[in-house]
Design an enzyme around this catalytic site. Sequence first.
Site, short mmCIF file in Angstrom:
data_model
loop_
_atom_site.label_atom_id
_atom_site.label_comp_id
_atom_site.label_asym_id
_atom_site.label_seq_id
_atom_site.Cartn_x
_atom_site.Cartn_y
_atom_site.Cartn_z
N HIS A 163 31.88 29.76 39.28
CA HIS A 163 32.99 28.91 39.73
C HIS A 163 32.79 28.73 41.23
O HIS A 163 33.12 29.62 42.01
CB HIS A 163 34.34 29.58 39.47
CG HIS A 163 34.63 29.75 38.02
ND1 HIS A 163 34.89 28.68 37.19
CD2 HIS A 163 34.73 30.86 37.24
CE1 HIS A 163 35.12 29.12 35.97
NE2 HIS A 163 35.03 30.44 35.97
N GLU A 171 34.48 40.78 34.11
CA GLU A 171 35.09 41.04 35.41
C GLU A 171 35.51 42.49 35.63
O GLU A 171 36.63 42.78 36.05
CB GLU A 171 36.30 40.11 35.62
CG GLU A 171 35.91 38.64 35.51
CD GLU A 171 37.08 37.67 35.74
OE1 GLU A 171 38.22 38.13 35.87
OE2 GLU A 171 36.82 36.47 35.79
N GLU A 201 30.34 29.71 33.13
CA GLU A 201 31.61 28.99 33.36
C GLU A 201 31.49 28.04 34.55
O GLU A 201 32.42 27.92 35.35
CB GLU A 201 32.74 30.00 33.62
CG GLU A 201 32.87 31.08 32.57
CD GLU A 201 34.05 32.03 32.78
OE1 GLU A 201 34.91 31.76 33.64
OE2 GLU A 201 34.10 33.04 32.05
N ASP A 207 31.69 25.42 37.33
CA ASP A 207 32.36 24.21 37.83
C ASP A 207 32.23 24.19 39.34
O ASP A 207 32.00 25.23 39.97
CB ASP A 207 33.82 24.06 37.34
CG ASP A 207 34.69 25.28 37.50
OD1 ASP A 207 34.39 26.15 38.35
OD2 ASP A 207 35.72 25.36 36.79
N ASN A 239 29.82 39.74 31.96
CA ASN A 239 30.12 38.46 32.60
C ASN A 239 31.02 38.66 33.82
O ASN A 239 31.98 39.42 33.77
CB ASN A 239 30.85 37.59 31.56
CG ASN A 239 31.03 36.15 31.97
OD1 ASN A 239 30.08 35.50 32.42
ND2 ASN A 239 32.24 35.63 31.83
C1 XIL Z 1 40.90 30.68 32.70
C2 XIL Z 1 41.26 29.48 31.85
O1 XIL Z 1 40.43 28.41 32.19
C3 XIL Z 1 42.72 29.10 32.06
O2 XIL Z 1 43.11 28.08 31.14
C4 XIL Z 1 43.62 30.33 31.87
O3 XIL Z 1 44.95 29.99 32.17
C5 XIL Z 1 43.16 31.47 32.77
O4 XIL Z 1 41.79 31.75 32.49
N1 XIL Z 1 37.17 33.65 34.52
C6 XIL Z 1 37.20 33.77 33.15
C7 XIL Z 1 37.95 32.78 32.34
O5 XIL Z 1 36.49 34.63 32.60
O6 XIL Z 1 38.47 33.35 31.18
C8 XIL Z 1 39.04 32.15 33.13
O7 XIL Z 1 39.60 31.11 32.34
C9 XIL Z 1 38.51 31.61 34.44
C10 XIL Z 1 37.93 32.71 35.28
#
Ligand code: XIL
Length: 347
Positions: A231, A154, A260, A262, A195
């Site tokens: 996401h 990020e 990641e 969802d 990422n």
């Molecule tokens: C999130 C986790 O899922 C949570 O449990 C935590 O409180 C905050 O981070 N992008 C990312 C992840 O790269 O590390 C994040 O994970 C979600 C967004």
Amino acid sequence: MKRLFIMTALLLSVSCFTSTECGEESLRSIADKVGIYIGYASANSFWFLPDASKYTEVAKREFNILTPENQMKWDSIHPERDRYNFSYADRHVQFALENNMLVHGHTLVWHNQLPFWLSTQWTKDELLKVLEDHIKTVVSHFKGKVKIWDVVNEAVSDTGTYRQTIWYKTIGPEYIEKAFIWAREADPEAILIYNDYNIETINPKSNFTYQLIKELKENDVPIDGVGFQMHIDINGVNYESFRNNLKRFADLGLKIYITEMDVRIPKNATHQDLQKQAEIYAKIFEICLENPAVQAIQLWGFTDKYSWVPGFFTGYDHPLIFDRDYNPKPAYFAIKEVLKKRITQGN
Ligand code: XIL
């Protein structure tokens, strides 16, 4: 005899109703045949969960790669300047290796979940030293065990500029190339990726990211791949744009990871919402499988019970492929169909 048959059929249908333990082929077994990894984010200290045995049973049955959701982040693994704590992360790795899964490490450079000791004033040289020490220590610790690293996470803002973080503000943009170089030095075999979220389709943020990675490659910075977090919500994404975006990053010679995924839907989801969610999962899988650069599709968890979504997105929930009781949802069956079709079509 007839009674026995009916009894057996009944018993089978009961257990098949609630789980996939009824002889149905697992996702990981189908993914193995397709030649792709299918993964999940591994919950914090999952060995202590009240339902740890159910959790681990489903995890090892269905997936062949995991990412520790939080326990490789700075605040967990490097709680004080001169002290690392690998105990939690090691358990995730141990579980993965015992069950023949890959480990995807997350993450070496990020602006969130940083330990308190980092929040003081640093000079550029001091912070470079801190970062080098962190990356080399962590990557060396897991050398040969963590096969993929999210080296930088990020680093780009939502409008498509460098994100203003402690790393950028103190060091300048060169922290990015330095991070990749140090990670490569510590484990030459590991796959090193950049990422981010909202870079799945063509937009100002993904354009900036594309340019950034292109320049890194041109300057021989050791970067092997890009991670699309994915996401997303019930509106899905523009699929044509997603397909074209995958292609342009693949054309840079990069491996691609969905890191990641969802698909959040309203808290009070209807049956239609679950169907819509299944369609979105299926479509994303379909497009990924068309592109040979895609190595893995990893979800951010697998049961809705332990998803980060309700805590972070007001009004949303149920983003994953198993419900709170570990029953497979329509999305589970939908992605399975897509993977199966890929086997019959040939790769
Ligand atoms: C999130 C986790 O899922 C949570 O449990 C935590 O409180 C905050 O981070 N992008 C990312 C992840 O790269 O590390 C994040 O994970 C979600 C967004």
